[in-house]
Design an enzyme around this catalytic site. Structure first.
Site, PDB file in Angstrom:
ATOM      1  N   SER A  47       0.723  -1.082   0.217  1.00  0.00           N
ATOM      2  CA  SER A  47      -0.174   0.118   0.045  1.00  0.00           C
ATOM      3  C   SER A  47       0.968   1.074   0.061  1.00  0.00           C
ATOM      4  CB  SER A  47      -1.066  -0.202   1.307  1.00  0.00           C
ATOM      5  OG  SER A  47      -1.904   1.010   1.063  1.00  0.00           O
ATOM      6  N   ASN A  48       0.239   2.422   0.357  1.00  0.00           N
ATOM      7  CA  ASN A  48       0.999   3.662   0.416  1.00  0.00           C
ATOM      8  C   ASN A  48       0.454   4.550   1.406  1.00  0.00           C
ATOM      9  OD1 ASN A  48      -1.008   5.604  -0.840  1.00  0.00           O
ATOM     10  ND2 ASN A  48      -0.981   4.152  -2.485  1.00  0.00           N
ATOM     11  N   PHE A  49       1.124   5.710   1.668  1.00  0.00           N
ATOM     12  CA  PHE A  49       0.612   6.519   2.737  1.00  0.00           C
ATOM     13  C   PHE A  49      -0.137   7.641   2.537  1.00  0.00           C
ATOM     14  CE2 PHE A  49       5.147   5.135   4.006  1.00  0.00           C
ATOM     15  CZ  PHE A  49       4.922   4.653   5.287  1.00  0.00           C
TER      16      PHE A  49
END
Lengths: 230, 230
Positions: free
Chosen positions: B39-41
């Site tokens: 995923s990502n932030f």
């Protein structure tokens, strides 16, 4: 006399008074680049429930938490970490004074081998992400154990019991609490859990319970088995 | 007369009345196995702010949200999705009736090529995660565009402006809103943002603003440029 009775009852229900308990909870995040990471679905709920229950039973509790949006239980000292390496460091630092280590966190087994300083631009076609093992916190602490009681958790999707007791022995843990996260109402993200606990004294099945209640039941069982209820 | 004045003022401040707006927000999660993901932030805050601002300006807003723990803005219809594929499907399904597509989400560029049905057991040593490209939602919708106005976002860590305007042209977007997420107070997780907007009419710099306020400013600029304020 009434005061004495109340004090007795209070002490009786606080068998962890004087114990230093460290609980790890939640997932870890392992960075691919400044914006991307690898993680897992751990909600942190079981770990936060263990921390809450330990504090209610009188322990001095430090909660080492991965990135989760949960409120810190009353009376618990919280240390927020992101990666497996940061979690290990926080646990190691406190280990010599820890009486009970409860390793609830779902620590990443692998991390990107070459995390990038800049956001990686996408390319056409497939790619491959090189991964290396993180340090196994449970095994590391099991090997370093002097007087500490260590509780590990095992979230499995198949052959739960076989894996769990092998894990306990291999990692020198005192207790392994195992659940099958593919069952409805069990494991990641749910408010309930159904577990089996393995120790040198064999296997104990717990019923499906709310995580808060299960945490108290598990700790009370351990208190009894360790002879901590004086 | 007073009623008329109020009505006029109300309509004037709701230039998106009658417009169907679809906003995507948050990260996506791409599964490695039943418990692990990439995923990502992205916090989803900018996307939720865009949805809120569009609703306040009178639009009929559908918010297609990746996994974030944010409250749905008042009057907004929310559709929760997890992966890039699910987000694309939700956007495509509504595209023929969409007037304004605001693609704020930080969609994964890559997903694991062979997601596992069972939790992958760790092994000794390194490993490698095979990844393949996800479908590019912005480019797909840009190619499918009939009457829709499309706004893309670009979160970069270097050469922000060069990448952003190239992205706009390549993907047939009408506006690209770019920020440099390495700057303090900008981008992922922050409550403020500082952006540059690119369109066929050139570049507009916006000052550092709270995300809610910035969202309103951006939409008001677009309303003006599109001649939507009647």
């Amino acid at each position: 006399k009434i005061t004495e009775l109340i004090l007795n009852r209070t002490n009786k229900s606080k068998p962890l008074i004087g114990k230093q308990v460290v609980v790890t909870a939640g997932p870890t995040r392992e960075r691919i680049d400044p914006v991307r990471y690898v993680s897992n679905f751990s909600s942190g709920k079981m770990g936060f429930a263990m921390a809450k229950a330990a504090a209610e039973l009188g322990a001095n509790v430090t909660l080492v938490a991965g990135p989760v949006g949960l409120a810190t239980p009353p009376g618990v000292t919280r240390i927020d970490v992101e990666s497996a390496a940061e979690m290990l460091e926080a646990v190691e630092k406190r280990f010599s004074t820890t009486d009970l280590l409860i390793k609830t966190a779902a620590v990443a087994d692998y991390k990107p081998k070459h995390p990038a300083d800049q956001k990686v631009k996408k390319q056409q076609g497939d790619t491959s992400l090189e991964m290396e093992r993180t340090t196994d916190i449970l095994a590391t602490m099991g090997a370093a154990k002097t007087h500490q009681i260590i509780i590990g958790f095992a979230a499995e999707t198949n052959d739960v019991e076989a894996y769990a007791d092998a894990k306990r022995q291999k990692k020198n843990a005192d207790y392994i609490i195992a659940n099958d996260v593919t069952q409805p109402g069990v494991g990641f993200g749910t408010d309930t859990n159904k577990v089996v606990m393995f120790s040198s004294e064999g296997k104990v099945d717990f019923p499906m319970l709310a995580k808060d209640q299960l945490a108290t039941e598990l700790l009370q069982h351990i208190v009894k088995q360790e002879g901590w209820h004086s």
